[in-house]
Design an enzyme around this catalytic site. Structure first.
Site, PDB file in Angstrom:
ATOM      1  N   HIS A 122     -42.460  -7.227 -35.146  1.00  0.00           N
ATOM      2  CA  HIS A 122     -43.200  -6.971 -33.920  1.00  0.00           C
ATOM      3  C   HIS A 122     -43.037  -8.087 -32.891  1.00  0.00           C
ATOM      4  O   HIS A 122     -42.991  -9.264 -33.218  1.00  0.00           O
ATOM      5  CB  HIS A 122     -44.689  -6.768 -34.224  1.00  0.00           C
ATOM      6  N   ASP A 123     -42.908  -7.669 -31.645  1.00  0.00           N
ATOM      7  CA  ASP A 123     -42.894  -8.554 -30.482  1.00  0.00           C
ATOM      8  C   ASP A 123     -41.661  -9.448 -30.393  1.00  0.00           C
ATOM      9  O   ASP A 123     -41.631 -10.394 -29.606  1.00  0.00           O
ATOM     10  CB  ASP A 123     -44.159  -9.424 -30.435  1.00  0.00           C
ATOM     11  N   GLY A 140     -42.298 -11.974 -36.802  1.00  0.00           N
ATOM     12  CA  GLY A 140     -42.893 -11.604 -35.524  1.00  0.00           C
ATOM     13  C   GLY A 140     -42.700 -12.650 -34.448  1.00  0.00           C
ATOM     14  O   GLY A 140     -42.633 -13.856 -34.726  1.00  0.00           O
TER      15      GLY A 140
END
Length: 263
Positions: A122-123, A140
């Site tokens: 994520h991200d 992440g």
């Protein structure tokens, strides 16, 4: 069912697929997915979440794109995964959507070569023309600069940044920022030198590389403190004007580091 979508594929009626998209057997595509022209989706792929994929991508079988992030704080918010154009994404890759604690979007740029079993959490932000070899794993919030190469079985710690034109060797453990142009490997990670062969292949002139070499020596070979090295690097463009943009890229990256740089 369109002739280029296999009869066994499950494509939600709300999904937005260009008419030229090809979807293989048993693929599953969710309602919030957008896929651009001439992209091919291999057999058994699952593409879900709020995912947007650009044009001319080749996504091989068994990849999972747009699933919820592996983050206990995630509560189902409509975060996104965005993939650009002309990427090759090989078998069993897993890319997750972002989180509201950060940008809310995981993004992959254009012309990337992403090999089997790569995980992009994520991200993360992956630039353009990168190569991620088999089993490279980005935790992440990781950032990967343009034309960086990450070797197979390499793990990148959350919030770490990898600069443009970096070469990270096989099975490396990256837990600090790696400045642009560096060649690193190992566990613990060590800077081995400059990625000179990569720069030559990308058309860097001898004059540009001379300036980058001078900056490298100041940062890594003359025993200077980080502050003293950065100060001395600011003068390098006076003797190597062709490398002014490269020196600025390197200095700005180091100055912005929150985790500290690999040295």
């Amino acid at each position: 069912m369109a002739p280029n979508i296999h009869s066994t594929a499950l494509v939600d009626a709300a999904a937005q697929l260009d008419p030229t998209v090809t979807v293989g057997p048993y693929a599953v595509i969710g309602p919030h997915v957008q896929i651009g022209a001439h992209t091919s989706i291999g057999a058994h792929c699952v593409i879900e979440g709020h995912t947007r994929i650009g044009e001319d991508n080749r996504i091989f079988q068994f990849s999972s794109l747009g699933a919820a992030p592996q983050d206990k704080k995630y509560a189902g918010e409509p975060t996104r995964l965005e993939i650009g154009h002309r990427n090759t994404i090989r078998e069993f890759c897993t890319f997750n959507v972002g989180t509201v604690q950060d940008r809310g979007v995981t993004s992959i740029g254009d012309d990337n070569w992403i090999m089997a079993y790569v995980h992009i959490a994520h991200d993360c932000v992956v630039g353009n023309q990168t190569i991620l070899a088999n089993n490279a794993t980005l935790a992440g919030h990781v950032q990967v600069g343009d034309q960086a190469i990450i070797g197979g079985l390499t793990g990148v710690h959350q919030f770490s940044r990898i600069g443009a034109h970096v070469m990270a060797g096989f099975a490396s453990r990256i837990s600090q920022d790696v400045p642009p142009f560096m060649m690193v490997d190992g566990n613990p990670l060590a800077v081995r030198g400059l990625n000179l062969e990569g720069l030559r292949r990308r058309g860097f002139s001898a004059q540009r590389m001379a300036g980058i070499k001078q900056a490298y020596r100041l940062l890594y070979r003359q025993g200077l403190t980080l502050e003293a090295a950065l100060s001395a690097m600011a003068d390098v463009p006076h003797s190597h004007p062709e490398a002014e943009g490269d020196i600025a890229l390197l200095r700005d990256f180091v100055i912005a580091s929150q985790r500290g740089i690999a040295r």
